[in-house]
Write an enzyme that holds these catalytic residues in place. Structure first.
Site, PDB file in Angstrom:
ATOM      1  N   LYS A  53      16.770  -0.287   4.201  1.00  0.00           N
ATOM      2  CA  LYS A  53      16.023   0.532   3.885  1.00  0.00           C
ATOM      3  C   LYS A  53      16.527   1.290   2.715  1.00  0.00           C
ATOM      4  O   LYS A  53      17.723   1.533   2.286  1.00  0.00           O
ATOM      5  CB  LYS A  53      15.741   1.845   4.719  1.00  0.00           C
ATOM      6  CG  LYS A  53      14.851   1.006   5.971  1.00  0.00           C
ATOM      7  CD  LYS A  53      13.306   0.999   5.587  1.00  0.00           C
ATOM      8  CE  LYS A  53      12.650   2.075   5.377  1.00  0.00           C
ATOM      9  NZ  LYS A  53      12.307   2.926   6.341  1.00  0.00           N
ATOM     10  N   SER A 105      18.787   4.359   5.375  1.00  0.00           N
ATOM     11  CA  SER A 105      18.604   4.632   6.873  1.00  0.00           C
ATOM     12  C   SER A 105      19.534   4.504   7.624  1.00  0.00           C
ATOM     13  O   SER A 105      20.417   3.637   7.402  1.00  0.00           O
ATOM     14  CB  SER A 105      17.425   3.644   7.404  1.00  0.00           C
ATOM     15  OG  SER A 105      17.335   3.539   8.555  1.00  0.00           O
ATOM     16  N   HIS A 131      -9.965   7.356  -6.265  1.00  0.00           N
ATOM     17  CA  HIS A 131      -9.935   6.765  -4.844  1.00  0.00           C
ATOM     18  C   HIS A 131      -8.920   5.692  -4.207  1.00  0.00           C
ATOM     19  O   HIS A 131      -8.909   5.270  -3.325  1.00  0.00           O
ATOM     20  CB  HIS A 131     -11.494   6.185  -4.434  1.00  0.00           C
ATOM     21  CG  HIS A 131     -12.560   6.897  -5.036  1.00  0.00           C
ATOM     22  ND1 HIS A 131     -13.211   7.802  -4.203  1.00  0.00           N
ATOM     23  CD2 HIS A 131     -13.317   6.812  -6.407  1.00  0.00           C
ATOM     24  CE1 HIS A 131     -14.423   8.410  -5.132  1.00  0.00           C
ATOM     25  NE2 HIS A 131     -14.174   7.601  -6.181  1.00  0.00           N
TER      26      HIS A 131
END
Ligand code: ARG
Length: 473
Positions: A285, A279, A158
């Protein structure tokens, strides 16, 4: 109006140019060229041997086709977009080389059994290529797993921390999944064992074709048992696509973990610069585009499967032109899967693993709650009761902000009399790993064993592939 038809005997009019464009497949048929030519060589040889055409004609045709195959291999075969498909292109090239005798190649053959044969040869080849890619990626995973037998991280269910595992164990799970993918592609060979050639358009031929001859020379086990099935069926292509879709779905899960694990929140891995991009706006990034695209491309390949399922569904026997729509999804899925396997192998091989971050996450004492319950089970407490007791201990630790491992024997005994030691003695990360020593579990010796087994299987697969390549190049 339009161009004169290539076999226009019964027509008064040429084909409308828009119709020509609409019905053409030559712009994607190139992928089949080598199989088409090989199939034609086998067919022409058979026509000669069976005495359907004079041996000298067969020889001239074969020599011409072999030259065309060499041109293709050298990247020098020009395909004429005005000629609808690959079959007509090859025949036109042949006519240029050998003259009117080229008109004998199509004896006892239809484009229907021809395309079915091309596809079978193509699928056989491309499935082998995919199996190679699956070996490559599993090799990369096994190699990295070898380095990380003692790297521990939380296993998740999960997406919640569940129990500690070795990173090698985690990656070997993917090795298993990808191994089953390889089995699916290898198994496909059984459904490609029978040669469609000789089925003609639908019902065979009045000419004395030797179907066993063509089947043998193209590496099939035998001729197809039913001429109508041979020209109408595309289930092997569907099987390839479904195996490809499953493989892409498996890959997408590995890809997703790389995306997730390379976030600041997880910080478990860092992709190499060669496998990530920046980016255009945010200078800080470093984006995991490679695994993201693999994840995304799984959607495409599922689409390819659904596209062909939908084309074939409800088609009356036998050949219908709808079936020409089998090619683009097939080619797209094959190329996408091959490329995805290759870039994932590279991404895995060059990944930096932040072992400390993994270890820190695995040190979460709550990951050992099951072990505490199992200690009670060893003392004879029914598991359901033990689960309840440890659940209460966990709640106690959460509300008092305590580390599960620091609870004394006396504290534990307030929750259940069967506890006989301090939690610290019962719960330790290494111990939790080592006590899981049954086959298939995460204890060191089992993981080392599993690595050796995976390496053995990969070597065997490699040898099998090499042998197949030798017997059916
Ligand atoms: N280009 C066709 C295909 O891909 C070849 C078979 C055409 N047969 C026909 N009867 N029109 O399916």
């Amino acid at each position: 109006m339009g161009q004169e038809k290539p076999w226009g005997g019964r027509f008064q009019q040429g084909t409308d140019p828009a119709v020509e464009r609409f019905t053409a497949s030559i712009h994607f048929d190139r992928e089949l060229a080598r199989y088409d030519i090989r199939g034609s060589i086998a067919h022409a040889r058979m026509l000669g041997r069976a005495g359907v055409i004079p041996q000298a004609d067969a020889d001239a045709i074969v020599t011409g086709l072999e030259a065309i195959l060499r041109d293709l291999e050298a990247g020098a075969l020009a395909l004429d977009p005005k000629l609808e498909d690959i079959h007509m292109n090859v025949e036109a090239r042949l006519r240029e080389r050998v003259g009117a005798v080229a008109g004998k190649l199509h004896t006892g053959r239809s484009r229907n059994d021809q395309i079915a044969t091309d596809l079978a040869l193509y699928l056989r080849d491309v499935a082998r290529g995919v199996r190679r890619g699956l070996v490559e990626l599993r090799r990369a995973l096994v190699l990295r797993a070898r380095e990380h037998v003692d790297t521990v991280l939380p296993g998740y269910t999960h997406l919640q921390r569940a129990q500690p595992v070795r990173l090698a164990h985690h990656w070997l799970a993917f090795v298993e999944m990808l191994g089953r993918d390889a089995e699916r592609f290898a198994d496909l060979r059984k459904r490609l064992a029978r040669c469609p050639l000789g089925s003609g358009a639908i019902a065979g031929s009045t000419l004395p074709l030797d179907r066993a001859d063509t089947a043998r020379s193209l590496g099939f086990d035998a001729p197809g048992r039913n001429s109508m099935d041979a020209v109408a069926s595309r289930d092997a292509a569907l099987e390839f696509l479904s195996a490809a879709a499953i493989a892409m779905v498996n890959l997408s899960r590995l890809a997703e973990e790389l995306v997730l694990w390379s976030t600041a929140e997880f910080g478990f891995v860092e992709l190499s610069d060669a496998y990530s991009t920046g980016s255009s706006l945010m200078p800080q990034k470093k984006n995991p585009d490679v695994p993201e695209l693999v994840r995304g491309k799984a959607g495409r390949v599922i689409g390819d499967l659904v596209a062909l399922l939908t084309v074939v569904k409800g088609l009356p026997l036998t050949y219908n032109r709808d079936l020409q729509e089998d090619k683009e999804p097939l080619f797209d899925a094959a190329a996408t899967l091959r490329d995805s396997l290759h870039v994932m192998a590279g991404a895995i091989a060059t990944l930096t693993v932040q072992t400390d971050r993994m270890r820190a996450a695995a040190e979460d004492p709550m990951l050992l709650a099951t072990d505490l319950a199992e200690a009670l089970v060893r003392a004879g407490v029914p598991f359901r009761e033990a689960h309840e007791v440890v659940g209460k201990l966990v709640a106690h630790c959460l509300s008092e902000r305590l580390d599960l491992r620091t609870l004394s024997k006396e504290t534990l005994q307030r929750f259940h009399a069967a506890f006989t030691a301090d939690a610290g003695e019962l719960l330790a990360l290494e111990r939790a790993l080592e006590e899981r020593s049954m086959p298939g579990a995460t204890a060191r010796s089992r993981v080392v064993e599993a690595l050796a087994e995976a390496e053995r299987l990969l070597a065997a697969e490699d040898a099998a592939l090499a042998q197949e390549e030798e017997s059916h190049p």
